[in-house]
Every structure is written in structure tokens, then in C-alpha cells.
Write an enzyme that holds these catalytic residues in place. Structure first.
Site, PDB file in Angstrom:
ATOM      1  N   THR A  16      31.319  80.123  63.105  1.00  0.00           N
ATOM      2  CA  THR A  16      31.405  78.786  63.680  1.00  0.00           C
ATOM      3  C   THR A  16      32.062  78.807  65.051  1.00  0.00           C
ATOM      4  O   THR A  16      31.535  78.251  66.021  1.00  0.00           O
ATOM      5  CB  THR A  16      32.192  77.848  62.747  1.00  0.00           C
ATOM      6  OG1 THR A  16      31.531  77.761  61.499  1.00  0.00           O
ATOM      7  CG2 THR A  16      32.309  76.456  63.361  1.00  0.00           C
ATOM      8  N   THR A  61      43.554  76.444  71.819  1.00  0.00           N
ATOM      9  CA  THR A  61      44.852  76.291  71.172  1.00  0.00           C
ATOM     10  C   THR A  61      45.860  77.297  71.712  1.00  0.00           C
ATOM     11  O   THR A  61      45.479  78.397  72.146  1.00  0.00           O
ATOM     12  CB  THR A  61      44.719  76.503  69.647  1.00  0.00           C
ATOM     13  OG1 THR A  61      46.002  76.596  69.046  1.00  0.00           O
ATOM     14  CG2 THR A  61      43.959  77.782  69.332  1.00  0.00           C
ATOM     15  N   ASP A  62      47.137  76.938  71.646  1.00  0.00           N
ATOM     16  CA  ASP A  62      48.178  77.881  72.064  1.00  0.00           C
ATOM     17  C   ASP A  62      48.295  79.067  71.119  1.00  0.00           C
ATOM     18  O   ASP A  62      48.908  80.085  71.457  1.00  0.00           O
ATOM     19  CB  ASP A  62      49.530  77.183  72.207  1.00  0.00           C
ATOM     20  CG  ASP A  62      50.015  76.505  70.933  1.00  0.00           C
ATOM     21  OD1 ASP A  62      49.287  76.523  69.918  1.00  0.00           O
ATOM     22  OD2 ASP A  62      51.125  75.935  70.957  1.00  0.00           O
ATOM     23  N   GLU A  63      47.684  78.974  69.924  1.00  0.00           N
ATOM     24  CA  GLU A  63      47.789  80.071  68.962  1.00  0.00           C
ATOM     25  C   GLU A  63      47.091  81.343  69.441  1.00  0.00           C
ATOM     26  O   GLU A  63      47.349  82.425  68.909  1.00  0.00           O
ATOM     27  CB  GLU A  63      47.248  79.641  67.602  1.00  0.00           C
ATOM     28  CG  GLU A  63      48.091  78.560  66.940  1.00  0.00           C
ATOM     29  CD  GLU A  63      47.703  78.311  65.493  1.00  0.00           C
ATOM     30  OE1 GLU A  63      47.475  79.284  64.759  1.00  0.00           O
ATOM     31  OE2 GLU A  63      47.632  77.131  65.105  1.00  0.00           O
ATOM     32  N   LYS A 117      39.292  81.771  67.912  1.00  0.00           N
ATOM     33  CA  LYS A 117      39.427  80.894  69.082  1.00  0.00           C
ATOM     34  C   LYS A 117      39.599  81.708  70.360  1.00  0.00           C
ATOM     35  O   LYS A 117      39.069  81.353  71.416  1.00  0.00           O
ATOM     36  CB  LYS A 117      40.611  79.944  68.884  1.00  0.00           C
ATOM     37  CG  LYS A 117      40.408  78.895  67.819  1.00  0.00           C
ATOM     38  CD  LYS A 117      39.300  77.912  68.175  1.00  0.00           C
ATOM     39  CE  LYS A 117      39.705  76.946  69.269  1.00  0.00           C
ATOM     40  NZ  LYS A 117      38.654  75.918  69.528  1.00  0.00           N
ATOM     41  N   ARG A 121      53.002  82.195  54.432  1.00  0.00           N
ATOM     42  CA  ARG A 121      51.657  82.729  54.527  1.00  0.00           C
ATOM     43  C   ARG A 121      51.650  83.999  55.382  1.00  0.00           C
ATOM     44  O   ARG A 121      52.518  84.193  56.250  1.00  0.00           O
ATOM     45  CB  ARG A 121      50.702  81.699  55.110  1.00  0.00           C
ATOM     46  CG  ARG A 121      50.915  81.388  56.575  1.00  0.00           C
ATOM     47  CD  ARG A 121      50.006  80.250  57.001  1.00  0.00           C
ATOM     48  NE  ARG A 121      50.224  79.890  58.399  1.00  0.00           N
ATOM     49  CZ  ARG A 121      49.964  78.687  58.889  1.00  0.00           C
ATOM     50  NH1 ARG A 121      49.478  77.742  58.116  1.00  0.00           N
ATOM     51  NH2 ARG A 121      50.167  78.435  60.171  1.00  0.00           N
ATOM     52  N   ALA A 153      34.354  71.229  68.194  1.00  0.00           N
ATOM     53  CA  ALA A 153      33.900  71.691  66.880  1.00  0.00           C
ATOM     54  C   ALA A 153      34.409  73.098  66.587  1.00  0.00           C
ATOM     55  O   ALA A 153      34.097  74.049  67.305  1.00  0.00           O
ATOM     56  CB  ALA A 153      32.374  71.657  66.805  1.00  0.00           C
ATOM     57  N   TYR A 193      41.860  82.747  62.343  1.00  0.00           N
ATOM     58  CA  TYR A 193      41.579  81.514  63.092  1.00  0.00           C
ATOM     59  C   TYR A 193      41.846  81.712  64.573  1.00  0.00           C
ATOM     60  O   TYR A 193      40.977  81.471  65.425  1.00  0.00           O
ATOM     61  CB  TYR A 193      42.432  80.359  62.568  1.00  0.00           C
ATOM     62  CG  TYR A 193      42.566  79.241  63.566  1.00  0.00           C
ATOM     63  CD1 TYR A 193      41.443  78.546  64.014  1.00  0.00           C
ATOM     64  CD2 TYR A 193      43.817  78.877  64.084  1.00  0.00           C
ATOM     65  CE1 TYR A 193      41.557  77.526  64.956  1.00  0.00           C
ATOM     66  CE2 TYR A 193      43.934  77.859  65.013  1.00  0.00           C
ATOM     67  CZ  TYR A 193      42.809  77.188  65.450  1.00  0.00           C
ATOM     68  OH  TYR A 193      42.929  76.190  66.378  1.00  0.00           O
TER      69      TYR A 193
END
Length: 358
Positions: free
Chosen positions: A102, A141-143, A170, A289, A84, A166
Site C-alpha cells: 500500500t 511522518t517524523d517516524e 513510509k 511493543r 492514503a 510502518y
């Protein structure tokens, strides 16, 4: 791994994981899917397993402590797989606060609930003893690693350097998971995956968006020159890797999961057009972006050598199968590309195009 809590199980990767577990684990006693059903949560993804006696759906928020207490008391989970999350970079640029609450606060509350139910002696703050066989897995995530240059790959030792709200949220969640392991001894793992593709992906993401637009002869918005490079991982391979980590991973370790498929965005867009027999004139380059990372690439040596997991899909096979899935489920695509999503689509892409052409 008999009683599993899956958070965000109505989303893309979560729903695929639920299908995978129910199909491949006969000793499973109960799988509870906790999902708030925000824009990307779609119970249609799980329609075919709704009657499975081992599957339970609960609509709710991972930030709801009382709900988590109730679920732990009722189902006595031994495994948590935490999907989530708010997960789209563009949305995080528009509403960063939602991503922080979140993704970070939600993770902390979930960790706390697990600690309270799994730790053998909660009154002893120095105790690091937990029930046998419990495991918390954070799907990341790899980000969180930031961007790469023209060469090199992310390893589990790469420093975290997120470049968007984002990925920062994470990364913050990952740090909390590690802190609960180091401070409280909680049995955890973190997996960091490359870009996923496959069935049931919400069409704000590159591949399903381009398939949908190309099929309907709409323009295909490509950020900047489209040469951003990602390592692509079929969602079925991702689900198999997560299961491998749950079953065999060393407690406290991070595992990178990559598909060994580096592709530029524009290359994928052209491939989709070619498979569908559409003209490249549908491509429309829009203003890039802010903070758009140019290249990600995962070194998956650790999971492949230590846990003997390997991706089963080549990108060529996986993308053709994925395109065909969306063509066969066009009604599903039509239903999820209506209402609020259309307003978001206009805000993100039409507005970018107007700026680019202005």
C-alpha cells in the site's frame, strides 16, 4: 490548486484536510476523495459535506492504475495530496506486507499516473517540463527519522533511519517521491509531521483510545513505562501547514511540521483522566511493543521561517477541545469501536497484558 485529488480522504487527517480546503478555498473547482474505506476510513467523517457540489467521493485503491487513469482523464487534476497509507505501527508488525504494497507500491503507481498526465512530452525521456501549476504532495511522518535521544530534534537534513515496518514503508515512499523529482523533474513536496490529534481520529491511536476507555471506565493500556515522548500537532494546524506548502513551498523540498508540544505518553493519559474526573487506577501498563521509539521531536524552523506558517493551537487548548469533541460524538466512537476493531484490540492489548502478567 483548483482540481485536487486527495487520497485517503476518509481517514483522520485526510477528512480534516478536506473540510479545511472546502471551507477556506473559494476558487476550488473540484475535490475528489479516493479512499478504499479500509478499517480506518469512515465516510461519517465527511457526512456534512457530502452534498457540496465541488466534492466527489470515489471508492478505490491507489494501486489501481486503470482507475487512476480514468480519474485523471475526467477531472484533470492539478494537485495531488497523498494521505492514503496503512499507518499504525502495531498493525505493521502483524502484517508488514500490506504496508509495503500500500505505502510503497501505491505511491509509485500514483506518481506514475501524475507523471503521465502532467509531463508535457512523455515521449522524450529527457524532458523535465511539466504543466504550469501542478504539484504532488506526499504526506509523511517524523517516524522515518527513527528515534532521538534525550536531546536534539529532527530536521529535514536528518538521515532516514526507520525502526518499524510502518516507518520503513513510509521512508521508502518518500525516497520514491524524491526519485521522481530528481529523475523526471516532477514538481513534488514531502511533508513530515509529528503526532497528530483532534477530531475523527480512529481509536487505535493513543488519545482517542484513552478518551474512549476512560469515559467507559475501561482500563487504559499504556505501553511499557509510558515515558515515550512525542511532539503533538493539532490536525487543524497540520492542514494549514500542508496548504501553505502547496501554495508557497519550493518544489522538491521537504518540510517538517511540528506543534512544539513534547509530551510523554503517560503525561497525556493522566491529563485525560484528570479532565474526565477518572482515577489513575484505570491505567494498566502492558508489555512494550517491539522496536518502540522512545522520543520524537520536530524542528519546524524551515517551514516557520521560509513559509511563515505557525501552529495556532497550544497543546493545553487543543487537548481540552479534542476531549470535548469525543464526548460530544460518543455515538461516532461507539460505531467505530465495534466489529473487526474489537478483535484487533484484543489481539494487540489484551494479549500484551496477558504476556506482561504471565
Amino acid at each position: 490548486m483548483k482540481r485536487i485529488l486527495v487520497t485517503g480522504g476518509a481517514g483522520f487527517i485526510g477528512s480534516n484536510f478536506i473540510h479545511y480546503i472546502l471551507k477556506n478555498h473559494v476558487d476550488l473547482e473540484a475535490l475528489v476523495n479516493l479512499d478504499l474505506l479500509t478499517y480506518a476510513g469512515n465516510l461519517e467523517n465527511l457526512h456534512d459535506i457530502e452534498s457540496n457540489p465541488k466534492y466527489y467521493f470515489v471508492k478505490g485503491d491507489v494501486r489501481d492504475r486503470n482507475l487512476l487513469e480514468t480519474l485523471f482523464d475526467e477531472y484533470d487534476f492539478d494537485t495531488i495530496v497523498h494521505f492514503a497509507a496503512e499507518s499504525h505501527v502495531d498493525r505493521s508488525i502483524e502484517t508488514p506486507e500490506l504496508f509495503l504494497t500500500t505505502n510503497i507500491v501505491g505511491t509509485q503507481i500514483l506518481l506514475d499516473a501524475a507523471k503521465q498526465h502532467w509531463k508535457i512530452d512523455n515521449k522524450d525521456k529527457y524532458s523535465r517540463e511539466y504543466r504550469k501549476g501542478v504539484r504532488y504532495l506526499q504526506v509523511s511522518t517524523d517516524e522515518v527519522y527513527g528515534a532521538l535521544g534525550a536531546t536534539g530534534m529532527f530536521t529535514e537534513k536528518t538521515a532516514l533511519s526507520p525502526n518499524s515496518p510502518y516507518s520503513a514503508s513510509k521512508a521508502g515512499a518518500d525516497l520514491l517521491v524524491n526519485a521522481y523529482h530528481e529523475t523526471y523533474g516532477m514538481p513534488v513536496n514531502i511533508t513530515r509531521c509529528s503526532n497528530n490529534y483532534g477530531p475523527y481520529q480512529f481509536p487505535e491511536k493513543l488519545i482517542p483510545l484513552m478518551i474512549y476507555n476512560a469515559y467507559n471506565n475501561k482500563t487504559l493500556p499504556v505501553y511499557g513505562d509510558g515515558t515515550q515522548i512525542r511532539d503533538w500537532l493539532h490536525v487543524s494546524d497540520h492542514c494549514a501547514a500542508i496548504t501553505t506548502v502547496l501554495e508557497s513551498g519550493t518544489v522538491g523540498e521537504v518540510y517538517n511540521i511540528g506543534g512544539n508540544n513534547e509530551k510523554a505518553n503517560i503525561e497525556i493519559v493522566r491529563l485525560i483522566l484528570n479532565v474526565l474526573g477518572k482515577s489513575e487506577s484505570l491505567i494498566e501498563h502492558v508489555k512494550d511493543r517491539p522496536g518502540h521509539d522512545r522520543r520524537y521531536a520536530i524542528d519546524n524552523t524551515k517551514i516557520t521561517t521560509e513559509l511563515q506558517w505557525q501552529p495556532a493551537y497550544t497543546f493545553e487548548d487543543g487537548i481540552r477541545e479534542t476531549i470535548q469533541w469525543y464526548l460530544n460524538h460518543n455515538e461516532w466512537l461507539e460505531r467505530v469501536t465495534s466489529g473487526k476493531y474489537q478483535k484487533y484490540y484484543h489481539d494487540m492489548y489484551d494479549r500484551a497484558s496477558e504476556k506482561n502478567n504471565g
